[in-house]
Design an enzyme around this catalytic site. Structure first.
Site, PDB file in Angstrom:
ATOM      1  N   GLU A 196     -10.648  -6.556 -10.895  1.00 47.21           N
ATOM      2  CA  GLU A 196     -10.604  -5.519  -9.847  1.00 47.21           C
ATOM      3  C   GLU A 196      -9.384  -4.623 -10.027  1.00 47.21           C
ATOM      4  O   GLU A 196      -9.490  -3.394 -10.004  1.00 47.21           O
ATOM      5  CB  GLU A 196     -10.570  -6.182  -8.465  1.00 47.21           C
ATOM      6  N   ASN A 221      -5.670  -5.022  -3.845  1.00 47.09           N
ATOM      7  CA  ASN A 221      -6.345  -3.849  -4.412  1.00 47.09           C
ATOM      8  C   ASN A 221      -5.763  -2.567  -3.838  1.00 47.09           C
ATOM      9  O   ASN A 221      -5.554  -1.592  -4.566  1.00 47.09           O
ATOM     10  CB  ASN A 221      -7.850  -3.915  -4.145  1.00 47.09           C
ATOM     11  N   LEU A 246     -14.638  -5.888   5.908  1.00 41.30           N
ATOM     12  CA  LEU A 246     -15.822  -6.738   6.041  1.00 41.30           C
ATOM     13  C   LEU A 246     -16.899  -6.204   6.977  1.00 41.30           C
ATOM     14  O   LEU A 246     -18.015  -6.704   6.975  1.00 41.30           O
ATOM     15  CB  LEU A 246     -15.406  -8.145   6.508  1.00 41.30           C
ATOM     16  N   ASN A 257     -17.000   1.204  -2.482  1.00 42.67           N
ATOM     17  CA  ASN A 257     -16.669  -0.190  -2.158  1.00 42.67           C
ATOM     18  C   ASN A 257     -16.556  -0.976  -3.457  1.00 42.67           C
ATOM     19  O   ASN A 257     -17.156  -0.608  -4.474  1.00 42.67           O
ATOM     20  CB  ASN A 257     -17.779  -0.800  -1.296  1.00 42.67           C
ATOM     21  N   HIS A 281     -17.164  -4.939  -4.839  1.00 44.47           N
ATOM     22  CA  HIS A 281     -17.728  -6.249  -4.501  1.00 44.47           C
ATOM     23  C   HIS A 281     -17.397  -7.209  -5.643  1.00 44.47           C
ATOM     24  O   HIS A 281     -17.569  -6.859  -6.813  1.00 44.47           O
ATOM     25  CB  HIS A 281     -19.242  -6.127  -4.318  1.00 44.47           C
ATOM     26  N   ASP A 296     -23.561  -3.857   0.698  1.00 44.48           N
ATOM     27  CA  ASP A 296     -23.563  -3.986  -0.766  1.00 44.48           C
ATOM     28  C   ASP A 296     -24.798  -3.369  -1.414  1.00 44.48           C
ATOM     29  O   ASP A 296     -25.366  -3.929  -2.346  1.00 44.48           O
ATOM     30  CB  ASP A 296     -23.471  -5.470  -1.156  1.00 44.48           C
ATOM     31  N   GLY A 342      -4.583  -7.156   0.615  1.00 40.25           N
ATOM     32  CA  GLY A 342      -4.340  -5.783   0.198  1.00 40.25           C
ATOM     33  C   GLY A 342      -3.865  -5.615  -1.231  1.00 40.25           C
ATOM     34  O   GLY A 342      -3.258  -4.593  -1.562  1.00 40.25           O
TER      35      GLY A 342
HETATM   36  C1  GRF Z   1     -11.564  -8.213  -3.135  1.00 33.52           C
HETATM   37  O1  GRF Z   1     -11.901  -9.347  -3.866  1.00 33.52           O
HETATM   38  C2  GRF Z   1     -12.730  -7.301  -3.000  1.00 33.52           C
HETATM   39  O2  GRF Z   1     -13.686  -7.452  -3.989  1.00 33.52           O
HETATM   40  C3  GRF Z   1     -13.343  -7.701  -1.694  1.00 33.52           C
HETATM   41  O3  GRF Z   1     -12.261  -8.089  -0.893  1.00 33.52           O
HETATM   42  C4  GRF Z   1     -11.207  -8.560  -1.710  1.00 33.52           C
HETATM   43  C5  GRF Z   1      -9.935  -7.911  -1.259  1.00 33.52           C
HETATM   44  O4  GRF Z   1      -8.827  -8.497  -1.871  1.00 33.52           O
HETATM   45  N1  GRF Z   1     -14.209  -6.689  -1.195  1.00 33.52           N
HETATM   46  P1  GRF Z   1      -7.389  -7.892  -1.701  1.00 33.52           P
HETATM   47  O5  GRF Z   1      -7.070  -7.924  -0.206  1.00 33.52           O
HETATM   48  O6  GRF Z   1      -7.399  -6.506  -2.234  1.00 33.52           O
HETATM   49  O7  GRF Z   1      -6.503  -8.802  -2.471  1.00 33.52           O
END
Ligand code: GRF
Length: 188
Positions: free
Chosen positions: A173, A13, A84, A101, A103, A144, A11
């Protein structure tokens, strides 16, 4: 506008997005949707006082129960940040142009089923790519696949392991995702 973040991992992000939209005039993270018990993102939700909707596969794919719950909570857009499962058609149809989303590679390279986490970075290294990056895109019913909103690039360096590359990508990100969400949702 109420945002639901769908996430099942650490989490990081989600945390960046929550931080950006604290006290934001138009956007609020109102819900975390998670399909994995004990995922790090649920601790973040607890600390941030954001409710969690824990979802189960059977219900998610075979009924619109969760859609009704999202609507009841006035969720207007969905951000996938480490989620996922492919989104079922009823959910995509309910939020046209309102599901984003991220990626961890430069789509259309290295996307699709099974391409998540270090699988992606491994594929980038095995392909001998000289650069990788992130792709932020709209979500449709395929993995995707939706229209690309934004990409940022970084080099792949000699000696990189999937873990090292993952960390470089994570920085990208965190730097871009919250801002791109804001720009996309506030201008569309
Ligand atoms: C990220 O690398 C994102 O690109 C992918 O899942 C990962 C999530 O990472 N879809 P986090 O849980 O936010 O650290």
């Amino acid at each position: 506008m109420n945002i639901a973040i769908f996430a099942s991992g650490t989490g990081t992000n989600a945390q960046e997005i929550i931080n950006r939209f604290k006290n934001h005039p138009h956007l609020t993270v109102s819900l975390i949707v998670c399909n994995k018990k004990g995922a790090g993102v649920t601790n973040i939700a607890a600390t941030e006082n954001i409710p969690v909707l824990s979802i189960e596969k059977e219900v998610f794919f075979n009924s619109d129960q969760y859609l009704l719950e999202l609507k009841a909570k006035n969720i207007e857009c969905i951000v996938l940040a480490g989620f996922l499962w492919k989104l079922p058609g009823y959910l995509v149809a309910a939020y046209p142009g309102r599901i984003l989303n991220i990626h961890p590679a430069l789509l259309p390279r290295h996307g699709g089923k099974g391409m998540w986490g270090n699988h992606v970075h491994k594929a980038v290294l095995e392909a001998g790519d000289k650069e990788s990056g992130i792709t932020i895109h709209y979500v449709d019913e395929h993995y995707d696949n939706g229209a690309i909103i934004f990409q940022a690039r970084c080099p792949v360096l000699p000696g990189d392991t999937p873990e090292v590359l993952a960390e470089r990508i994570h920085h990208l990100e965190h730097e871009h995702f919250p801002r791109v969400i804001e720009e996309t949702l506030c201008t569309s």
